[in-house]
Motif scaffolding. Structure first.
Motif: not given
Length: 375
Positions: A117, A135-137, A143-145, A147-148, A194
């Motif tokens: 990430m 988790s995309g963090l 915030e998720q920015t 791809k999980a 994360t």
């Protein structure tokens, strides 16, 4: 700070001892720490990279861990000047690096790396690749920015590490180091800040270690049984220097045990200052606890030979020379087995030769300008 003149015989006795990592015999206990460089256009290490590593090997470094090298997954990196450990030209360049280090009397392992990430969308070498993580963090509370990762993504990355390790053995390297530290992809799985997954890769410390353990096992399966596999990890993250994987030795053991069982031959416990205790009630540092909990050989690292935090080096600050008597005491007590040196070796390619020869008065303070020259 004035350097204490340790007797040459004591330094030689402690640091000059060979050590076995898997089937590899390293001639002494000094390791060159991995330090990111951006001197490989197209991800291809050239003549200057060969000289950079061979010069340190010739001056007495026993084991060189290369700068981080991107594995063969499009989302692994974000620079076309950071070397890659896949591709015909890239591997041909690395084969020459290994050859030159061996000719100089050293041993060498590549550090295999996926930044996860930390990647910024649109950056080379593969601009269309997304930033991926558990988790995309990018850090705790963010915030998720990105791809999980799906199961297919997980499998692809595991295979990329295995393919890189197989290539390392094929082209003549002495082992591999898997980069699981500093807030990059594997560490993003290890850290609950994360990793918010609810499947087999998230939850308690053992589950969070599953992804890294699968990578270790896949690497172990494609290389020779005696080909050493090192694993670097840290409590701190580049996104959060105060972050911790484990608050207690028991929590740390829950993370490290699956990695050791999967096939790690030695751990590289990354701290910012090696002399600081890791948990209350004990003077052991992170490397010391790692050895106590796993029984594996361990490399310590963190401002060795310098009085100042390495993070400040990236902010343009220098650091005076610091004595290594405390380091020698701890190695003599077998708290840990090897010591990785970063900025001091960056500043002075002859650092190992000077220390092993007792030439402490010849050691140089760290000048942050060295980050720009990297000779």
């Amino acid at each position: 700070m004035t350097v204490t003149e340790s007797p040459t015989s004591r330094v030689a006795q402690i640091l000059s001892r060979p050590i076995s990592l898997g089937g590899l015999t390293v001639p002494n206990r000094i390791v060159m720490a991995p330090m990111t460089r951006m001197f490989s256009p197209g991800g291809i290490p050239g003549e200057d990279v060969r000289s950079y590593y061979a010069r340190r090997a010739a001056a007495g470094v026993g084991l060189i861990v290369t700068e981080g090298t991107y594995v063969g997954h499009d989302s692994a990196g974000q620079s076309d000047r950071v070397p890659r450990f896949h591709g015909e030209e890239q591997l041909a360049g690395w084969a020459k690096v290994a050859e030159d280090v061996h000719a100089a009397g050293g041993t060498i392992v590549p550090q295999l790396w996926h930044i996860g990430m930390v990647r910024k969308q649109g950056e080379p070498p593969f601009a269309d690749a997304p930033a991926v993580g558990p988790s995309g963090l990018v850090t705790a509370g963010a915030e998720q920015t990105g791809k999980a990762m799906t199961q297919q993504d997980v499998d692809d990355v595991v295979n990329a590490f295995a393919e890189a390790a197989a290539a390392a053995e094929r082209i003549g390297f002495d082992g591999v180091e898997i980069h699981g530290a500093h807030g990059y992809l594997l560490d993003q799985f290890l850290w609950e800040g994360t990793n918010r997954r609810s499947d087999a890769y998230g939850g308690d410390p053992v589950a969070r270690a599953q992804f890294a353990a699968e990578i270790v096992a896949a690497v172990r399966a494609v290389v020779s049984p005696d080909f050493p596999v090192l694993f670097r990890y840290s409590q701190w993250k580049q996104q959060d220097y105060t972050a911790r994987l484990a608050e207690t030795p028991q929590e740390l053991e829950a993370i490290l045990a699956p990695l050791a069982a999967a096939g790690v031959d030695a751990f590289h416990a990354s701290t910012r200052r090696y002399w600081l205790p890791e948990f209350d009630g004990s003077d052991l540092n992170l490397a010391g606890w790692t050895k106590k909990l796993t029984g594996k050989p361990v490399i310590t690292v963190g401002s060795v030979g310098l009085d100042g935090d390495f993070i400040k080096g990236f902010q343009g600050e220098g650091a005076p020379v610091k004595g290594i008597d405390d380091l020698l005491d701890r190695m003599e007590a077998e708290e840990f087995d090897m010591v990785a040196v970063g900025r001091a070796l960056l500043q002075d390619p002859e650092w190992a030769a000077k220390v092993l020869g007792g030439r402490f008065s010849d050691l140089k303070p760290y000048d942050a300008a060295a980050l720009r020259s990297l000779s």
